[in-house]
Design an enzyme around this catalytic site. Structure first.
Site, PDB file in Angstrom:
ATOM      1  N   SER A  15     111.866 100.633 -43.025  1.00 10.70           N
ATOM      2  CA  SER A  15     112.595  99.853 -42.759  1.00 10.70           C
ATOM      3  C   SER A  15     112.878  99.825 -41.066  1.00 10.70           C
ATOM      4  O   SER A  15     113.310 100.977 -40.030  1.00 10.70           O
ATOM      5  CB  SER A  15     114.342 100.965 -43.309  1.00 10.70           C
ATOM      6  OG  SER A  15     115.210  99.810 -42.669  1.00 10.70           O
ATOM      7  N   THR A  62     119.887  98.084 -48.596  1.00 10.07           N
ATOM      8  CA  THR A  62     118.833  97.863 -49.772  1.00 10.07           C
ATOM      9  C   THR A  62     118.567  98.678 -51.223  1.00 10.07           C
ATOM     10  O   THR A  62     119.246  98.959 -51.344  1.00 10.07           O
ATOM     11  CB  THR A  62     117.689  97.406 -48.062  1.00 10.07           C
ATOM     12  OG1 THR A  62     116.929  96.842 -48.864  1.00 10.07           O
ATOM     13  CG2 THR A  62     117.271  98.598 -47.454  1.00 10.07           C
ATOM     14  N   LYS A  66     121.845  96.848 -53.777  1.00 10.16           N
ATOM     15  CA  LYS A  66     122.738  96.063 -53.395  1.00 10.16           C
ATOM     16  C   LYS A  66     123.922  95.655 -54.681  1.00 10.16           C
ATOM     17  O   LYS A  66     125.084  95.487 -54.394  1.00 10.16           O
ATOM     18  CB  LYS A  66     122.137  94.913 -53.601  1.00 10.16           C
ATOM     19  CG  LYS A  66     121.627  95.188 -51.647  1.00 10.16           C
ATOM     20  CD  LYS A  66     120.182  93.658 -51.580  1.00 10.16           C
ATOM     21  CE  LYS A  66     120.150  93.818 -50.362  1.00 10.16           C
ATOM     22  NZ  LYS A  66     119.157  93.408 -50.267  1.00 10.16           N
ATOM     23  N   ASP A 102     122.214  88.384 -46.762  1.00 10.65           N
ATOM     24  CA  ASP A 102     121.212  87.855 -46.745  1.00 10.65           C
ATOM     25  C   ASP A 102     120.382  86.242 -47.021  1.00 10.65           C
ATOM     26  O   ASP A 102     119.864  85.714 -46.214  1.00 10.65           O
ATOM     27  CB  ASP A 102     120.569  88.073 -47.919  1.00 10.65           C
ATOM     28  CG  ASP A 102     119.942  89.612 -48.284  1.00 10.65           C
ATOM     29  OD1 ASP A 102     119.378  90.507 -46.839  1.00 10.65           O
ATOM     30  OD2 ASP A 102     120.527  90.609 -48.940  1.00 10.65           O
ATOM     31  N   GLY A 127     110.671  83.992 -58.820  1.00 13.68           N
ATOM     32  CA  GLY A 127     111.559  85.423 -59.329  1.00 13.68           C
ATOM     33  C   GLY A 127     113.285  85.051 -59.000  1.00 13.68           C
ATOM     34  O   GLY A 127     113.333  84.076 -59.240  1.00 13.68           O
ATOM     35  N   ASN A 151     110.457  82.330 -63.106  1.00 11.15           N
ATOM     36  CA  ASN A 151     110.134  83.136 -63.233  1.00 11.15           C
ATOM     37  C   ASN A 151     109.549  83.869 -64.205  1.00 11.15           C
ATOM     38  O   ASN A 151     109.036  83.076 -65.033  1.00 11.15           O
ATOM     39  CB  ASN A 151     111.440  84.309 -63.481  1.00 11.15           C
ATOM     40  CG  ASN A 151     111.526  85.934 -63.337  1.00 11.15           C
ATOM     41  OD1 ASN A 151     111.098  86.107 -62.701  1.00 11.15           O
ATOM     42  ND2 ASN A 151     112.259  86.343 -64.226  1.00 11.15           N
ATOM     43  N   VAL A 154     111.302  84.090 -68.088  1.00  8.90           N
ATOM     44  CA  VAL A 154     112.621  82.553 -68.658  1.00  8.90           C
ATOM     45  C   VAL A 154     113.343  82.728 -68.749  1.00  8.90           C
ATOM     46  O   VAL A 154     114.485  82.768 -68.550  1.00  8.90           O
ATOM     47  CB  VAL A 154     111.598  81.415 -69.621  1.00  8.90           C
ATOM     48  CG1 VAL A 154     111.827  80.385 -69.146  1.00  8.90           C
ATOM     49  CG2 VAL A 154     109.945  81.829 -69.240  1.00  8.90           C
ATOM     50  N   MET A 221     109.710  86.139 -49.020  1.00 10.86           N
ATOM     51  CA  MET A 221     110.917  86.609 -48.438  1.00 10.86           C
ATOM     52  C   MET A 221     110.187  88.443 -47.760  1.00 10.86           C
ATOM     53  O   MET A 221     111.210  88.827 -47.166  1.00 10.86           O
ATOM     54  CB  MET A 221     111.826  86.602 -49.293  1.00 10.86           C
ATOM     55  CG  MET A 221     112.773  85.382 -48.948  1.00 10.86           C
ATOM     56  SD  MET A 221     113.817  85.594 -50.805  1.00 10.86           S
ATOM     57  CE  MET A 221     115.212  86.770 -50.767  1.00 10.86           C
TER      58      MET A 221
HETATM   59  P1  ATR Z   1     114.784  92.322 -56.167  1.00  9.04           P
HETATM   60  O1  ATR Z   1     116.124  92.637 -56.298  1.00  9.04           O
HETATM   61  O2  ATR Z   1     113.616  92.544 -54.896  1.00  9.04           O
HETATM   62  O3  ATR Z   1     114.637  90.964 -56.915  1.00  9.04           O
HETATM   63  P2  ATR Z   1     113.605  92.501 -58.898  1.00  9.04           P
HETATM   64  O4  ATR Z   1     115.975  92.755 -59.737  1.00  9.04           O
HETATM   65  O5  ATR Z   1     113.951  93.960 -60.062  1.00  9.04           O
HETATM   66  O6  ATR Z   1     114.135  92.544 -57.418  1.00  9.04           O
HETATM   67  O7  ATR Z   1     113.125  91.554 -59.431  1.00  9.04           O
HETATM   68  C1  ATR Z   1     112.452  91.613 -58.821  1.00  9.04           C
HETATM   69  C2  ATR Z   1     112.127  90.053 -59.792  1.00  9.04           C
HETATM   70  O8  ATR Z   1     110.067  89.941 -59.037  1.00  9.04           O
HETATM   71  C3  ATR Z   1     111.841  89.993 -60.703  1.00  9.04           C
HETATM   72  O9  ATR Z   1     112.247  88.262 -60.963  1.00  9.04           O
HETATM   73  C4  ATR Z   1     110.271  89.925 -61.762  1.00  9.04           C
HETATM   74  O10 ATR Z   1     109.677  88.889 -62.654  1.00  9.04           O
HETATM   75  P3  ATR Z   1     110.657  89.679 -64.402  1.00  9.04           P
HETATM   76  O11 ATR Z   1     112.084  88.963 -64.303  1.00  9.04           O
HETATM   77  O12 ATR Z   1     109.570  88.519 -65.278  1.00  9.04           O
HETATM   78  O13 ATR Z   1     110.860  90.788 -64.783  1.00  9.04           O
HETATM   79  C5  ATR Z   1     109.510  89.873 -60.350  1.00  9.04           C
HETATM   80  N1  ATR Z   1     107.683  90.498 -60.475  1.00  9.04           N
HETATM   81  C6  ATR Z   1     107.791  91.684 -60.301  1.00  9.04           C
HETATM   82  N2  ATR Z   1     106.652  91.972 -60.563  1.00  9.04           N
HETATM   83  C7  ATR Z   1     106.286  90.490 -61.047  1.00  9.04           C
HETATM   84  C8  ATR Z   1     104.887  90.483 -61.736  1.00  9.04           C
HETATM   85  N3  ATR Z   1     104.272  91.680 -61.183  1.00  9.04           N
HETATM   86  N4  ATR Z   1     104.333  89.718 -61.742  1.00  9.04           N
HETATM   87  C9  ATR Z   1     105.381  88.341 -61.826  1.00  9.04           C
HETATM   88  N5  ATR Z   1     106.338  88.504 -61.631  1.00  9.04           N
HETATM   89  C10 ATR Z   1     107.016  89.916 -60.983  1.00  9.04           C
END
Ligand code: ATR
Length: 280
Positions: A15, A62, A66, A102, A127, A151, A154, A221
């Site tokens: 961090s 973080t 959250k 954020d 995402g 995403n 979907v 991000m």
């Molecule tokens: P954050 O709070 O950082 O957004 P999260 O809630 O775990 O963390 O979400 C991670 C995001 O990254 C999700 O949209 C995830 O897609 P899924 O919902 O399909 O899991 C996406 N993500 C993480 N690893 C991925 C990968 N290898 N390929 C595609 N999407 C990925």
């Protein structure tokens, strides 16, 4: 007693928040102590209780806390309520306030630093996790013409879009969910809010093969060596590719303003971080 602040997360060792907040304090002549603490997955509530009892003034939260921070906040600002996530806690005598800076951090970086016009633009966000949820409200408030959430799952994108549908309608924004392989229009702005690159080595060529990055402004991000989308989109013909270090500094400035009543200047702090860390 010197005012004390803390950032908590898991992991937390990388961090930059302590450096950023100490730099803001120096700039404004404030005396404060800002440290970081690793919290175990079940230990967040206890950590907040202890810090509050020890008269800590505020906390940044973080990953992955959250949503828990949102639940324990006694009052929340509108942005945190929309996001259902809190990244900044402010401890006042009778109340623990929850904020989410954020989204404003992202908007300030896109708009003020990179000069992007968000009103009337087509925006694609990749995402559908907490990072996306935290910024959808502030993005909608900028009146883009279209906001698409793509995403891997979907169903998760659709559930997130459903939460914001009435807000989008109020703002006159056309909002949709789709898969990473079914983006149907070329957006002007693409924002990567997935955690890809943080803990896996999947090939972005494979994951994002159908994402129309050519000619788009691409925003990652993430920052540092996990900003793989920035690098990848740069190589695939994006008009411009930037990382999220500016967003990090901007969200910190918003948190500082909540706690200390004055908003620091961010440019010099960002420049210092870039030169110290080598994050271009
Ligand atoms: P954050 O709070 O950082 O957004 P999260 O809630 O775990 O963390 O979400 C991670 C995001 O990254 C999700 O949209 C995830 O897609 P899924 O919902 O399909 O899991 C996406 N993500 C993480 N690893 C991925 C990968 N290898 N390929 C595609 N999407 C990925």
């Amino acid at each position: 007693m010197t005012d004390r602040y803390l950032v908590v997360g898991n992991p937390i060792e990388h961090s930059l928040s302590p450096i950023i907040h100490q730099a803001f304090a120096e700039q404004l002549g404030h005396e404060l102590v800002y440290t970081k603490q690793l919290v175990t997955l079940g230990g967040f509530v206890e950590c907040v209780r202890e810090f509050r009892e020890a008269k800590g003034k505020g906390m940044n939260v973080t990953l992955p806390f959250k949503l828990e921070a949102f639940k324990i906040a006694e009052q929340c600002c509108d942005l945190a309520r929309h996001a259902q996530a809190v990244n900044t806690l402010s401890f006042e005598a009778q109340c623990c306030w929850g904020h989410n800076t954020d989204g404003l951090g992202l908007i300030n970086d896109l708009h003020n630093r990179h000069g992007l016009k968000l009103a009337g633009s087509k925006i694609l966000i990749l995402g559908a996790g907490g990072a996306t949820q935290g910024v959808l409200g502030p993005l909608l408030a900028e009146y883009p013409s279209r906001l698409v959430v793509a995403n891997r799952s979907v169903a998760k994108a659709a559930a997130l879009v459903a939460k914001f549908t009435s807000h989008a309608q109020e703002m006159g924004v056309s909002m949709h969910a789709c898969g990473l392989d079914s983006v149907d229009e070329s957006p002007a702005i693409i924002i990567n809010a997935t955690s890809v690159g943080v803990d896996d080595q999947d090939s972005l060529d494979h994951l994002f093969a159908r994402i129309p990055v050519r000619g788009a402004f691409c925003y990652d991000m993430s920052y540092g060596n996990v900003a793989r989308f920035k690098e990848w989109s740069e190589q695939r013909g994006a008009a411009q590719s930037v990382d999220g270090l500016g967003m990090l500094v901007e969200q910190a400035a918003e948190a500082f303003a909540i706690w200390r009543g004055v908003r620091p200047q961010t440019e010099a702090v960002l420049a210092r971080l870039r030169s110290q860390s080598g994050h271009r």
